[in-house]
Every structure is written in structure tokens, then in C-alpha cells.
Write an enzyme that holds these catalytic residues in place. Sequence first.
Site, short mmCIF file in Angstrom:
data_model
loop_
_atom_site.label_atom_id
_atom_site.label_comp_id
_atom_site.label_asym_id
_atom_site.label_seq_id
_atom_site.Cartn_x
_atom_site.Cartn_y
_atom_site.Cartn_z
N ILE A 68 -9.32 0.99 -7.04
CA ILE A 68 -8.27 -0.05 -7.11
C ILE A 68 -8.09 -0.70 -5.74
O ILE A 68 -7.90 -1.90 -5.64
CB ILE A 68 -6.92 0.56 -7.59
CG1 ILE A 68 -7.08 1.29 -8.94
CG2 ILE A 68 -5.82 -0.51 -7.66
CD1 ILE A 68 -7.45 0.45 -10.12
N CYS A 127 -6.68 6.92 3.21
CA CYS A 127 -7.16 5.54 3.21
C CYS A 127 -7.90 5.22 4.51
O CYS A 127 -7.79 5.94 5.48
CB CYS A 127 -6.00 4.59 2.99
SG CYS A 127 -4.67 4.90 4.11
C1 LIG Z 1 -5.80 4.49 -10.89
C2 LIG Z 1 -5.38 5.42 -9.80
C3 LIG Z 1 -4.67 4.92 -8.71
C4 LIG Z 1 -4.26 5.78 -7.67
N1 LIG Z 1 -3.53 5.29 -6.62
C5 LIG Z 1 -3.08 6.12 -5.63
C6 LIG Z 1 -2.25 5.64 -4.58
O1 LIG Z 1 -1.88 4.46 -4.52
N2 LIG Z 1 -1.85 6.53 -3.62
C7 LIG Z 1 -2.22 7.86 -3.66
O2 LIG Z 1 -1.83 8.63 -2.77
N3 LIG Z 1 -2.97 8.35 -4.68
C8 LIG Z 1 -3.41 7.52 -5.65
N4 LIG Z 1 -4.16 8.02 -6.70
C9 LIG Z 1 -4.48 9.47 -6.74
C10 LIG Z 1 -3.51 10.22 -7.67
O3 LIG Z 1 -2.18 10.12 -7.23
C11 LIG Z 1 -3.91 11.73 -7.78
O4 LIG Z 1 -3.86 12.30 -6.49
C12 LIG Z 1 -5.30 11.94 -8.34
O5 LIG Z 1 -5.59 11.00 -9.35
C13 LIG Z 1 -5.48 13.36 -8.92
O6 LIG Z 1 -4.59 13.60 -10.01
P1 LIG Z 1 -5.02 13.39 -11.55
O7 LIG Z 1 -6.37 14.03 -11.73
O8 LIG Z 1 -3.91 14.03 -12.35
O9 LIG Z 1 -5.09 11.91 -11.76
C14 LIG Z 1 -4.58 7.17 -7.74
C15 LIG Z 1 -5.30 7.66 -8.85
C16 LIG Z 1 -5.70 6.81 -9.87
C17 LIG Z 1 -6.45 7.39 -11.05
#
Ligand SMILES: Cc1cc2nc3c(=O)[nH]c(=O)nc-3n(C[C@H](O)[C@H](O)[C@H](O)COP(=O)(O)O)c2cc1C
Length: 301
Positions: A68, A127
Site C-alpha cells: 500500500i 518504513c
Molecule cells: C493492507 C495492510 C496495511 C497495513 N498497514 C500498516 C500500517 O499502516 N502501519 C503498520 O504499522 N502496519 C501495517 N500493516 C501491518 C499490520 O498492522 C500487521 O502488523 C500485519 O498485517 C500482521 O498481522 P495480520 O497477519 O493479522 O494481518 C498493514 C497490513 C496490511 C495487510
Amino acid sequence: MQTKIASLSLQSPLLTASGTCGYSQEFGRLFDLNHLGAIVVKGITLAPRRGNLGTRLVESPAGLINSIGLENPGVEDFISGEMPFLRQQKIPVIVNISGNTLEEYGALAARLNEVAGVSALEVNISCPNVKQGGMAFGANCESAAAATRVVREHSTLPLIVKLSPNVTDIAAIAKSVEAEGADAVSLINTLLGMAIDVDKQRPVLGNIMGGLSGPAIKPVALRMVWQVFKAVKIPIVGMGGISSWQDAAEFILAGAAAVAIGTASFVNPIIIPEIHRGLKLYAEKQGVRNIAELRGLAHQS
Ligand SMILES: Cc1cc2nc3c(=O)[nH]c(=O)nc-3n(C[C@H](O)[C@H](O)[C@H](O)COP(=O)(O)O)c2cc1C
């Protein structure tokens, strides 16, 4: 189902994972947000960001790869556009922040410190660090510590530092941010991955590489929570592929004080209240009054 993350008292150990629920208005139409311990909003940067070009999401057999690119309206539009709704909720609001430079982290922390309704900061150090040639702040102890220090200097809010799994020793990085005043750590962010379109014979994602999330990363995330629990005293918010109450219970038993759910909500948008119910029954069956009593139990010999 109560738990604590530093000075934040949460009525439930379940949080949204940043970037997977926007600013939570849509979730609010699907279920009572009070099933959540806190709302963690999409990552905010100082200036607005349009995000990456081209294809930004691709499914893999057990997860999602996203690039993204931190699309968001910037801190001022976030404060005027999203905070009025968020402020009305009865649960804490945790704002996820990202900077390209240490100065940006400091400026974001200072700005959000003055905003009513912001309960804590989650500092995303995964990041790119443009000043150091494309490295992520979370990639080594020195830069992770530096980012934590600058946010701590500019904010009195509880500070949760979000760690990257794309490192060799996550426990060392957790220790380095704890030493700089982090009140908690959250882990894990996504693992670097990619996909190739065999017809076009080109990478699928416009940005070539993206972050893998979902069930594919759960064993890695659980292992990292386990390691970090042994290394630090501050609370851990665990995440990565949690898709059921059993997954959530595993993270708590490995040492997480709270857990966040991300990708699973894309598959089932009401999974958080479902996990809440399952976890509550599990705690009752275990005979514990407070979910925190289960924290780290798997470490007992
Ligand atoms: C579409 C998407 C956008 C994300 N945007 C961010 C973000 O802006 N900041 C951040 O710290 N993590 C972001 N993440 C990471 C998630 O917060 C999380 O750490 C990661 O997806 C693992 O958890 P999950 O497997 O339950 O999704 C994003 C993940 C996804 C899938």
C-alpha cells in the site's frame, strides 16, 4: 477479559492491526466497537501520502502481500477528519505513526501529543529511512533506539514501538527500544515477500516487493513473541496471522498481553467479536478471572 498495556487499561485484549481497518468507521457499522480493547488506526505520516502505484495487493496461498505504501491523508487531515468520530468511542485510540526521518517522527509525536482523544502512539519503525539510504528504522538496534528516543522526547503518551520481523535478532531490537523508554512493543509487522505473474513474466506488485501477512506468518510471529517475552519486561502486543480464538490464546500463552487482528478481518469482518467470545469461554474453562493470568504460561517448565 481486561488487560493492561503500560498505563492503558483495556476492557478486552483484542485490538485492530494498523492499516487493516482504516479509521474504524466501517467496523463500527458491523459490530459494537466495545468488543475491542482499543482501536489502532492506519499509519499516519506528517504529509499526506498517495501510496504506491500499480497493483498493491495480491493473495498468496496462506496470506496477503500488500504494498500500500502508507497511503494516508497526513496528520492534519487525520486530526480534523477522523479524530471527531474516534474521540466519541468509549475505547482507547492508538495512533500508528511513520516517519521518513527522525525529525518527522519527532514532529508527529509532538503534534499528536496535543490532540484530545489520542490515548497512545504506536511507532511503526518498519518504513524506509530515506536519510540512511532506504533502510528501515527497525532494521537494527541503533536506529530503532534512535526513533524511540526522539518520539519519547516529544511525547508524554504511552509509547508502543512496532517491530519489524525482517531482522535476525528481534529480541535485541526489543531490548534496545525498551532501554529508550518504550512502554510496550508490538510485533510483528509484515514479512517481505513477492509474487510473479507467470503470464506477464513480471512481478505482480507495482512495488515488486510487499509485506506478507495472514496465516502464513503466524508461526514466525508466535516464535518472535516467545523470544521477546524472555528478553524484555514491558508488555507485548502480539499479531501476525491471528484468525481464531485459539490463535489469540497461543499468542497470550507465549507472552502477549494483548493481540491485534488484521488480515483475518478481510476474510471475515466480524471475526473480532467471534474471537472475543471464544477467548472468554476459554478463560472461563481455564478458571481464570482475568485473561492476563494466562499471559506467558507456556514458558512454565
Ligand atoms: C493492507 C495492510 C496495511 C497495513 N498497514 C500498516 C500500517 O499502516 N502501519 C503498520 O504499522 N502496519 C501495517 N500493516 C501491518 C499490520 O498492522 C500487521 O502488523 C500485519 O498485517 C500482521 O498481522 P495480520 O497477519 O493479522 O494481518 C498493514 C497490513 C496490511 C495487510
